[in-house]
Design an enzyme around this catalytic site. Structure first.
Site, PDB file in Angstrom:
ATOM      1  N   SER A  16       0.821  -1.220   0.000  1.00 11.60           N
ATOM      2  CA  SER A  16       0.000   0.000   0.000  1.00 11.60           C
ATOM      3  C   SER A  16       0.855   1.271   0.000  1.00 11.60           C
ATOM      4  CB  SER A  16      -0.952   0.005   1.200  1.00 11.60           C
ATOM      5  OG  SER A  16      -1.937  -0.984   1.018  1.00 11.60           O
ATOM      6  N   LYS A  65      -9.083  -5.352  11.596  1.00 12.91           N
ATOM      7  CA  LYS A  65     -10.255  -4.898  10.829  1.00 12.91           C
ATOM      8  C   LYS A  65     -11.528  -4.789  11.677  1.00 12.91           C
ATOM      9  CE  LYS A  65      -8.636  -5.917   6.211  1.00 12.91           C
ATOM     10  NZ  LYS A  65      -8.780  -6.625   4.957  1.00 12.91           N
ATOM     11  N   ASN A  86     -11.742  -1.593   6.594  1.00 10.79           N
ATOM     12  CA  ASN A  86     -10.382  -1.617   6.023  1.00 10.79           C
ATOM     13  C   ASN A  86      -9.900  -0.225   5.624  1.00 10.79           C
ATOM     14  OD1 ASN A  86     -11.428  -1.115   3.370  1.00 10.79           O
ATOM     15  ND2 ASN A  86      -9.717  -2.262   2.511  1.00 10.79           N
ATOM     16  N   ASP A 101     -12.719  -3.183   0.491  1.00 14.70           N
ATOM     17  CA  ASP A 101     -12.210  -4.462  -0.039  1.00 14.70           C
ATOM     18  C   ASP A 101     -13.182  -5.072  -1.048  1.00 14.70           C
ATOM     19  OD1 ASP A 101      -9.718  -4.733   1.148  1.00 14.70           O
ATOM     20  OD2 ASP A 101     -10.476  -5.822   2.900  1.00 14.70           O
ATOM     21  N   ALA A 125     -13.225 -18.049   5.666  1.00 13.31           N
ATOM     22  CA  ALA A 125     -14.421 -17.457   6.286  1.00 13.31           C
ATOM     23  C   ALA A 125     -14.040 -16.292   7.198  1.00 13.31           C
ATOM     24  CB  ALA A 125     -15.177 -18.528   7.071  1.00 13.31           C
ATOM     25  N   GLY A 127     -12.413 -12.044   7.405  1.00 11.08           N
ATOM     26  CA  GLY A 127     -12.868 -10.729   6.956  1.00 11.08           C
ATOM     27  C   GLY A 127     -12.859 -10.578   5.440  1.00 11.08           C
ATOM     28  N   ALA A 128     -11.837 -11.142   4.796  1.00 10.46           N
ATOM     29  CA  ALA A 128     -11.733 -11.005   3.340  1.00 10.46           C
ATOM     30  C   ALA A 128     -12.883 -11.759   2.654  1.00 10.46           C
ATOM     31  CB  ALA A 128     -10.390 -11.525   2.866  1.00 10.46           C
ATOM     32  N   TYR A 212      -1.098 -11.601  -2.293  1.00 11.04           N
ATOM     33  CA  TYR A 212      -0.177 -11.107  -3.327  1.00 11.04           C
ATOM     34  C   TYR A 212       1.280 -11.235  -2.897  1.00 11.04           C
ATOM     35  CZ  TYR A 212      -0.090  -6.701  -0.651  1.00 11.04           C
ATOM     36  OH  TYR A 212       0.040  -5.755   0.334  1.00 11.04           O
ATOM     37  N   GLY A 233      -3.490 -11.698  -6.624  1.00  9.75           N
ATOM     38  CA  GLY A 233      -3.930 -10.891  -5.493  1.00  9.75           C
ATOM     39  C   GLY A 233      -3.682  -9.394  -5.591  1.00  9.75           C
TER      40      GLY A 233
HETATM   41  P1  NDP Z   1      -8.622 -13.773   8.628  1.00  9.10           P
HETATM   42  O1  NDP Z   1      -7.551 -13.985   9.631  1.00  9.10           O
HETATM   43  O2  NDP Z   1      -9.852 -13.015   9.001  1.00  9.10           O
HETATM   44  O3  NDP Z   1      -9.104 -15.216   8.069  1.00  9.10           O
HETATM   45  C1  NDP Z   1      -8.161 -16.182   7.724  1.00  9.10           C
HETATM   46  C2  NDP Z   1      -8.849 -17.330   7.006  1.00  9.10           C
HETATM   47  O4  NDP Z   1      -7.820 -18.215   6.517  1.00  9.10           O
HETATM   48  C3  NDP Z   1      -9.747 -18.176   7.908  1.00  9.10           C
HETATM   49  O5  NDP Z   1     -10.842 -18.636   7.145  1.00  9.10           O
HETATM   50  C4  NDP Z   1      -8.821 -19.337   8.303  1.00  9.10           C
HETATM   51  O6  NDP Z   1      -9.520 -20.513   8.603  1.00  9.10           O
HETATM   52  C5  NDP Z   1      -8.070 -19.525   7.000  1.00  9.10           C
HETATM   53  N1  NDP Z   1      -6.779 -20.204   7.188  1.00  9.10           N
HETATM   54  C6  NDP Z   1      -5.668 -19.708   7.784  1.00  9.10           C
HETATM   55  N2  NDP Z   1      -4.670 -20.599   7.720  1.00  9.10           N
HETATM   56  C7  NDP Z   1      -5.159 -21.688   7.070  1.00  9.10           C
HETATM   57  C8  NDP Z   1      -4.597 -22.934   6.694  1.00  9.10           C
HETATM   58  N3  NDP Z   1      -3.326 -23.263   6.968  1.00  9.10           N
HETATM   59  N4  NDP Z   1      -5.380 -23.810   6.002  1.00  9.10           N
HETATM   60  C9  NDP Z   1      -6.658 -23.478   5.696  1.00  9.10           C
HETATM   61  N5  NDP Z   1      -7.242 -22.321   6.043  1.00  9.10           N
HETATM   62  C10 NDP Z   1      -6.496 -21.427   6.723  1.00  9.10           C
HETATM   63  O7  NDP Z   1      -7.896 -13.100   7.372  1.00  9.10           O
HETATM   64  P2  NDP Z   1      -8.558 -12.183   6.233  1.00  9.10           P
HETATM   65  O8  NDP Z   1      -9.860 -12.786   5.854  1.00  9.10           O
HETATM   66  O9  NDP Z   1      -8.520 -10.770   6.656  1.00  9.10           O
HETATM   67  O10 NDP Z   1      -7.510 -12.333   5.047  1.00  9.10           O
HETATM   68  C11 NDP Z   1      -7.375 -13.531   4.313  1.00  9.10           C
HETATM   69  C12 NDP Z   1      -6.292 -13.368   3.265  1.00  9.10           C
HETATM   70  O11 NDP Z   1      -6.690 -12.428   2.288  1.00  9.10           O
HETATM   71  C13 NDP Z   1      -4.969 -12.869   3.844  1.00  9.10           C
HETATM   72  O12 NDP Z   1      -3.923 -13.640   3.319  1.00  9.10           O
HETATM   73  C14 NDP Z   1      -4.875 -11.448   3.364  1.00  9.10           C
HETATM   74  O13 NDP Z   1      -3.526 -11.075   3.146  1.00  9.10           O
HETATM   75  C15 NDP Z   1      -5.640 -11.504   2.053  1.00  9.10           C
HETATM   76  N6  NDP Z   1      -6.225 -10.209   1.697  1.00  9.10           N
HETATM   77  C16 NDP Z   1      -5.803  -9.600   0.552  1.00  9.10           C
HETATM   78  C17 NDP Z   1      -6.321  -8.370   0.177  1.00  9.10           C
HETATM   79  C18 NDP Z   1      -5.847  -7.730  -1.082  1.00  9.10           C
HETATM   80  O14 NDP Z   1      -6.087  -6.527  -1.258  1.00  9.10           O
HETATM   81  N7  NDP Z   1      -5.234  -8.457  -2.011  1.00  9.10           N
HETATM   82  C19 NDP Z   1      -7.302  -7.670   1.003  1.00  9.10           C
HETATM   83  C20 NDP Z   1      -7.713  -8.421   2.183  1.00  9.10           C
HETATM   84  C21 NDP Z   1      -7.149  -9.635   2.518  1.00  9.10           C
HETATM   85  P3  NDP Z   1     -10.022 -20.844  10.108  1.00  9.10           P
HETATM   86  O15 NDP Z   1     -11.353 -20.159  10.256  1.00  9.10           O
HETATM   87  O16 NDP Z   1     -10.114 -22.317  10.129  1.00  9.10           O
HETATM   88  O17 NDP Z   1      -8.961 -20.291  11.047  1.00  9.10           O
END
Ligand code: NDP
Length: 267
Positions: A16, A65, A86, A101, A125, A127-128, A212, A233
């Site tokens: 960013s 977030k 965000n 987002d 599941a 925030g994204a 990304y 990404g």
């Molecule tokens: P959260 O921490 O809110 O959610 C993480 C998610 O990933 C959960 O569903 C979690 O599952 C799952 N997870 C984590 N590790 C594993 C694993 N080893 N195997 C399977 N599932 C896994 O994160 P966000 O939703 O905020 O972000 C998710 C991704 O999106 C991040 O990598 C972030 O960098 C990316 N992102 C990119 C953006 C962009 O602009 N390109 C913007 C926003 C996010 P569980 O519920 O089981 O823990």
């Protein structure tokens, strides 16, 4: 000189700053966009600084977030619906949270595919995923299925947004037109993490990755190998960044310059 920045912990991997600083420079706006890598115990003090120094705008990433919400004067209707903030901005002396987002998801998809009436599987599941569901509902995707490692989180989200749900292993029961990788598995890991076996990916799928860093994640590599349409990404980062930039500056963002700044720094 106005100050903006990314609030996250860690924050140093974020692109960013290069994207927004390139945008400010191109438009001759006297502003800098900094890294605010703030640990949870310092969040309170940080928001005092935001108010004292009138930091003009913030992007918010993990793990904040939802945690930023008590520090704001209000959250707009989109932020409330998505349940996560965000982007933070000032409006008539009030500090407001929103979420752009979903714009990143919508525009990245629309660059490559129509969304209306397309079946979608979202992996993750958090925030994204919530922002993806918002974008998909707005564009009449159907049906939308949430698959997550922790089933209870997929179920809760599915019930809130009226979607289907399951575990990641259930992917083989679906043959979606669009797959959105919204887990953080594989973030910062060049060797990659397999979320969906390559044999289950098909050439007629559009596969969108949110991570990304690295740009070539496991699902991106596998999707390319099976001949699927791939969205990496940085497209989401760019489109949500453009939306935030325009909200903060009330000026049209220099899209190509911000795009180039990101692309030059991808790893
Ligand atoms: P959260 O921490 O809110 O959610 C993480 C998610 O990933 C959960 O569903 C979690 O599952 C799952 N997870 C984590 N590790 C594993 C694993 N080893 N195997 C399977 N599932 C896994 O994160 P966000 O939703 O905020 O972000 C998710 C991704 O999106 C991040 O990598 C972030 O960098 C990316 N992102 C990119 C953006 C962009 O602009 N390109 C913007 C926003 C996010 P569980 O519920 O089981 O823990």
């Amino acid at each position: 000189m106005d100050t903006y920045g990314i609030l996250a912990f860690p924050a140093h991997h974020s692109l960013s700053p290069v994207m927004h600083n390139a945008g400010f420079k191109a438009l001759g706006i006297k502003a800098s966009y900094d890294f605010f890598e703030i640990s949870p115990e310092k969040l309170d003090d940080f928001f005092k600084t935001v108010r004292d120094k009138k930091i003009k705008g913030l992007s918010v990433s993990g793990p904040y977030k939802q945690a930023v919400i008590p520090f704001l004067d209000s959250v707009d209707i989109v932020g409330k619906k998505i349940g996560a903030v965000n982007t933070i901005y000032w409006d008539k002396g009030s500090l407001i949270g929103t979420n752009v987002d979903w714009i990143g998801v919508e525009k990245s998809l629309l660059e490559k595919t129509q969304i209306e009436n397309k079946s979608v599987v979202i992996l993750g599941a958090g925030g994204a995923a919530r922002s993806a569901i918002y974008a998909l509902h707005k564009n009449d995707a159907w049906p939308i299925t949430i698959l997550n490692r922790t089933l209870s989180r997929a179920k809760a989200l599915a019930e809130e947004f009226n979607c289907e749900y399951g575990e990641l292993d259930d992917f083989e029961s679906y043959s979606p037109k669009i797959v959105i990788q919204a887990t953080s598995a594989g973030l910062n890991r060049r060797e990659g993490v397999e979320i969906v076996p390559k044999e289950l990916l098909e050439s007629n799928m559009v596969i969108m990755e949110m991570i990304y860093n690295p740009i070539e994640t496991r699902i991106v590599r596998d999707a390319r190998e099976v001949g699927a349409t791939v969205i990496t990404g940085e497209r989401m980062l760019l489109h949500q960044g453009v939306a935030a930039f325009e909200l903060w500056t009330s000026q049209k963002a220099p899209f190509s310059i911000m795009e180039e700044a990101i692309n030059k720094n991808l790893r």
